[in-house]
Scaffold this active site. Sequence first.
Site, mmCIF file in Angstrom:
data_model
loop_
_atom_site.group_PDB
_atom_site.id
_atom_site.type_symbol
_atom_site.label_atom_id
_atom_site.label_comp_id
_atom_site.label_asym_id
_atom_site.label_seq_id
_atom_site.Cartn_x
_atom_site.Cartn_y
_atom_site.Cartn_z
ATOM 1 N N GLY A 187 0.751 -1.244 0.000
ATOM 2 C CA GLY A 187 0.000 0.000 0.000
ATOM 3 C C GLY A 187 0.787 1.305 0.000
ATOM 4 O O GLY A 187 0.793 2.036 0.976
ATOM 5 N N ARG A 214 -12.014 -1.358 -1.934
ATOM 6 C CA ARG A 214 -12.281 0.019 -1.549
ATOM 7 C C ARG A 214 -11.354 0.379 -0.397
ATOM 8 O O ARG A 214 -10.806 -0.497 0.266
ATOM 9 C CB ARG A 214 -13.735 0.154 -1.074
ATOM 10 C CG ARG A 214 -14.760 -0.022 -2.169
ATOM 11 C CD ARG A 214 -16.146 0.361 -1.656
ATOM 12 N NE ARG A 214 -17.177 0.044 -2.611
ATOM 13 C CZ ARG A 214 -17.520 0.834 -3.644
ATOM 14 N NH1 ARG A 214 -16.890 1.971 -3.861
ATOM 15 N NH2 ARG A 214 -18.480 0.475 -4.466
ATOM 16 N N ALA A 215 -11.243 1.690 -0.136
ATOM 17 C CA ALA A 215 -10.424 2.150 0.982
ATOM 18 C C ALA A 215 -10.996 1.623 2.290
ATOM 19 O O ALA A 215 -12.203 1.568 2.461
ATOM 20 C CB ALA A 215 -10.398 3.666 1.025
ATOM 21 N N THR A 222 -8.399 1.409 -4.986
ATOM 22 C CA THR A 222 -8.495 1.397 -6.444
ATOM 23 C C THR A 222 -9.953 1.383 -6.892
ATOM 24 O O THR A 222 -10.324 2.057 -7.862
ATOM 25 C CB THR A 222 -7.731 0.182 -7.015
ATOM 26 O OG1 THR A 222 -6.341 0.376 -6.767
ATOM 27 C CG2 THR A 222 -7.940 0.037 -8.517
ATOM 28 N N ASP A 275 1.683 -8.343 10.991
ATOM 29 C CA ASP A 275 1.947 -8.792 9.630
ATOM 30 C C ASP A 275 2.685 -10.111 9.693
ATOM 31 O O ASP A 275 3.909 -10.132 9.762
ATOM 32 C CB ASP A 275 2.807 -7.766 8.883
ATOM 33 C CG ASP A 275 1.968 -6.626 8.327
ATOM 34 O OD1 ASP A 275 0.848 -6.902 7.880
ATOM 35 O OD2 ASP A 275 2.443 -5.486 8.351
ATOM 36 N N LYS A 307 5.381 -1.150 3.762
ATOM 37 C CA LYS A 307 5.188 -2.351 4.579
ATOM 38 C C LYS A 307 6.484 -3.165 4.622
ATOM 39 O O LYS A 307 6.872 -3.668 5.666
ATOM 40 C CB LYS A 307 4.048 -3.187 3.989
ATOM 41 C CG LYS A 307 3.656 -4.360 4.863
ATOM 42 C CD LYS A 307 2.563 -5.198 4.227
ATOM 43 C CE LYS A 307 1.169 -4.665 4.500
ATOM 44 N NZ LYS A 307 0.123 -5.533 3.927
#
Lengths: 512, 512
Positions: A187, A214-215, A222, A275, A307
Site C-alpha cells: 500500500g 475500496r479504501a 483502487t 503482519d 510495509k
Amino acid sequence: MTKTSPDDPDNGLIHGLTARRIGLDSHDQAVILTRRDCLVCRSEGFAAHARVRVECNGRRIIATLYQIDSDWLEQGEAGLSESAWQRLGLSEGDTLHLAHPQPLNSLSLVRARIFGQPFSPGDLGIIIKDIVAGRYSDIHIAMFLTAMATRALNDQETRDLIQAMVAAGDVLEWSRPVIADKHCVGGLPANRTTPLVVAIIAACGLWMPKTSSRAITSPAGTADTMETLAPVDLDLAAMRRVVEREGGCVVWGGSVRLSPVDDMLIRVARVMDLDAEGQLIASVMSKKIAAGASHLVLDIPHGPTAKVRSLTEAQSLGDKLGAAASAFGVATRVVISDGRQPVGRGIGPALEARDLLAVLDNQPDAPEDLRQRALALAGELLELSGHVATGKGFALAESTLASGAAATKFRAICEAQGGLREPPLAARQFPILALRNGQVSSIDNRRLGRVAKLAGAPGAPAAGVDLHVRLGDSVAIGQPLFSIHSETAGELDYAREFAFSNGDIIELTPCR
Amino acid sequence: MTKTSPDDPDNGLIHGLTARRIGLDSHDQAVILTRRDCLVCRSEGFAAHARVRVECNGRRIIATLYQIDSDWLEQGEAGLSESAWQRLGLSEGDTLHLAHPQPLNSLSLVRARIFGQPFSPGDLGIIIKDIVAGRYSDIHIAMFLTAMATRALNDQETRDLIQAMVAAGDVLEWSRPVIADKHCVGGLPANRTTPLVVAIIAACGLWMPKTSSRAITSPAGTADTMETLAPVDLDLAAMRRVVEREGGCVVWGGSVRLSPVDDMLIRVARVMDLDAEGQLIASVMSKKIAAGASHLVLDIPHGPTAKVRSLTEAQSLGDKLGAAASAFGVATRVVISDGRQPVGRGIGPALEARDLLAVLDNQPDAPEDLRQRALALAGELLELSGHVATGKGFALAESTLASGAAATKFRAICEAQGGLREPPLAARQFPILALRNGQVSSIDNRRLGRVAKLAGAPGAPAAGVDLHVRLGDSVAIGQPLFSIHSETAGELDYAREFAFSNGDIIELTPCR
C-alpha cells in the site's frame, strides 16, 4: 429415551423473538440486541456479550448479544445489525429462534498449535470452514492469527491454508489459458497503477479480469478511484460479460465472493497490527487463485514507511510468494520497486483518477513516476505470459500507451462496465502555502492522508489533497505546497485546521 | 510552528456530541453508538467498529463505535453502554469529545513475544497498564493471552506479571501479620466451603477477609450464595469494619478493585477456552497478594470433569503456585482433593446456603462431603498459620464446628455485613422421578447446572436443583432423583422440559 447432548441442535430450548431492523452498522460483526428483561434470554441464561445462535428462514448465524434497558425495543423484539439482517435474509417481523451455539470444536486445533504442534493436513480446512460460517468471534480469530504468527507456517501449512481459503468462496473460471493479474504488496499512497496496467494488457489482446478493494483506512482504494470513472459494483455475470467483450475490467471485489475469509482475517489482523508472513502469502495467493489467475506480477515496494522495509526482505517475500503460487500452477514475476515517496500528485478518488487519465492520454504534465511504474508492471506481465520475448515487454507497453491504444481500451472498458464518467471536481479548493524559502526535505504521507480524509475522501469522491511539490523541489515563500479539495465548507474547515496545526507535513530545509 | 504529532492528545480535532443514556449492557466492553450520518464521525473518518477515544469531565476511555440508521438518536447525540457511562461518570446531556486513540505502543512488546523473544523486565508492567486503562480491545487481549500461552512464562515473567497485576488495582493492608486465605482452583459444582472455612478460622481468632465472585457461567458463585444470607456489596471501608470486629467476612470481590486486570483477562480467556498455566498462576496469586494474604491454602480438586485432570497435574500446579506465592512472601499449603462428583446437595444460591447452614448447625442430615472438605481446608490453614501444631488442625476445626462456635461466628459476620437473612424457598418445586429401578452410575454436572439455570438460578436466588441421590445409590422406580426449584411457572416449564428431554442426566444401571 434417546441419548441427546445439550449441544445437539435439535435439543436446545428454542423460543421466538420478533425481528426488528434497526440499521445497526457493526461492520461485519453480527450483533443482536434485546431488552435486558427479555424472557427468552433470561430462561436460556444468555447474558450480555454472549455468543448466541440465531435462526430464521432455515438459515443460522452466530451473533454477539447486547442488551438494552431503554424503550427502544418492545418486550419480545430483537434488533439486529445489518450484517446479521443480510446474512439471515430477514424481513421485518420475522420470528427469530435463539439457542446456544454448538461447541467450537476446531478451536482445539488452534490450541494445539499454540502449545507447539503443527497443523495436520485437513486441520486448516476445518478451521477456515468455521470462520467463514461466522462461528469464530474476533477473539477466536485473533487467537488463530497469533497461533499462526508464533511459528512461521511451513510449506505444507501455507498450501493447506491457501487451499482452504480458496475453497471457502467462489472460484472464477475463464475460457482462456492465460489470465493476467497483478498485485501490490504494501500500500504505497496513490500507487494507482492497476487501471493503467489493465488497459495496456487488454489492449495487447490478453485477458485481465481485475477485482480491487475500496479504501478501509486510506483516502482511496483502487475501486473508489475507478468508481469516479465507471460503475464498479458488478456482479459475477456482468464482470464476465465485460471481460469477454473487452479483455479486462476493474471492479469492486466486494461484489464477487473471492476468498471471503481473507477479508475476515485482514480486518482482525489490522487491529492487531500483525503482519505475519504466512498469512500475507495466503491472503494474496488465495485471492489470485480464486480469481483464476495464471500469470501474476507482484509489485513489492520497499522503503522506510512502506510495509516492506528492505531490499533483502522484499526479495525473500517475493521468493516465498512465487513458491506458493507455483504450487497452484500460477506463474509469477516479482517487481521490487522504490517505496520512499507517494506516487503521482492526487490523493483522493477523483484526484487520483485525474492523474491516471493524464498518463493514459499522454498529457505532458502526467505524473512520470506513475507512468513508469505502470509500464514496468505491464511489461513484466507481457513477458511472463509469453506474449512477447524477454526484454521486449516494456517497449510494447510503452508503445501501446503512446499510440493511444491503451486509452481507447480503457474507455471501452468503462463503457462496458456501465458507462464512462467524468471524475468530479471539488467545489472548494484551498492552497496551503510555503511559509519560507527552502527545499522539500520530507513529505509525511500519513498526515497528508489524514488531511485528505478530513476533507471528505473517500466518501466525497472529489475530496482530497493535490500535491504541488515533490522531494528535492525548491520552493519560494508563498508558493502553494498542496491544495485541499473539499465538497462542503465544514469539511474544508476541518482539513484546513489540521493542516495549519501541522505545519511540518511538508518540511523545507533552507537552500544554500 | 511547534512540531506536533497527529497522535498527540492535544492535537486531534475534537468535536462535541451530546451524551445519551441508553442502558446498553455490553458487559465490560465500552460501546459508543452514533447515527450513521454523524458529522463528527464523518469528518474524523470514524467507521463502524472503529476504536475511538471518548473524553468528558476530564476522563477518557477507549470505546468501540457502532452506527445506527434508525431515529433512535438525534443528529449530534451519542448513546453509550453502561460500562462507558460509569467509567466516564456521565450525566444526561454532557458533551462528549471524540478523537482518534493514541497508538498502542505496548502492542510491539506483545508482537515481539509472539515472534519468539521473552518479555524483558518492565514489559509486562507497561502492557498491564494499557489493559487496565481499557486501551486493549478484546482482539488485543486475545493476542496477549495467546502470546503468553505459546511458550510457558518463565519464573521471572510470572513474577513480573503478578507484580503488574497487583499494581494495577487496590492493595489491602491489614494491621495483623497473619491474614488467612483460601482458594479453590477448578470450580467443582456447589463446592461452597468458603463461608464454612471463614467461620471456623475467625472463630479460632485469626483474620480471614475473603472476597468471592458471583456466578458467570455457573448457577451460583460464592457471593451469590452468601447474598441469600447477608449483604455482600460492601465497599472497602465497610469490609474493613466487619473484619476488624469479627475477624472475617465473605463479600463480593466486585466492590473492591483487587487485580481488576485479572477479570478482564479471564473474560477473554474463557471465550478462548484457553487455560494457560502461567496466566492461571498470575490470576490466583495477584488476587491473593492484593487482598493482603499471608497464609494461603489452595484446594486443587482433580477428576475427569474437573479443570485439573490428574494427580500429577495437580501436584505440579500446586508446586508452581507455591513457588510464585513464596516469591511474594505468602506461605501456602496445597490440598489435593477428589473432584469426581459435585459437593453437597443443592445447586443454586439459596439451596447451597441451606446446605452450608446444615453443616454449621451440625444437623444430622448435613452433607458430609461438604463438611469434611471444609474441615480439611480449615485444619490446614490453622496449621500453616502456626495457630496449632502440625497434625492438630483438623481436630481444632472439628471441635470449633461441633461446639457451635463456628455457627455463632458466622451469624455474627452476617450481622456485621448488614444483617442475617433467611435464604428464600422457591414457590414451585417439581420432582424428577426414576423411570426404573437401578443404581446411580453417573451424574452429568454440566446438564444439572443447565437445569438449575433454566429454573432461574442465579438471578432468582431460590431457584435451582436439589439432588436427592449420589453416585452408587440404589433407587426404585418412581423415587425422586432431583427436584427443580423455581419462582415462576414459565421458568419451571423451561427447566422441566429440558429435564424430560434429557432423561440420562442421572444414569441408572440395573441392580444385580
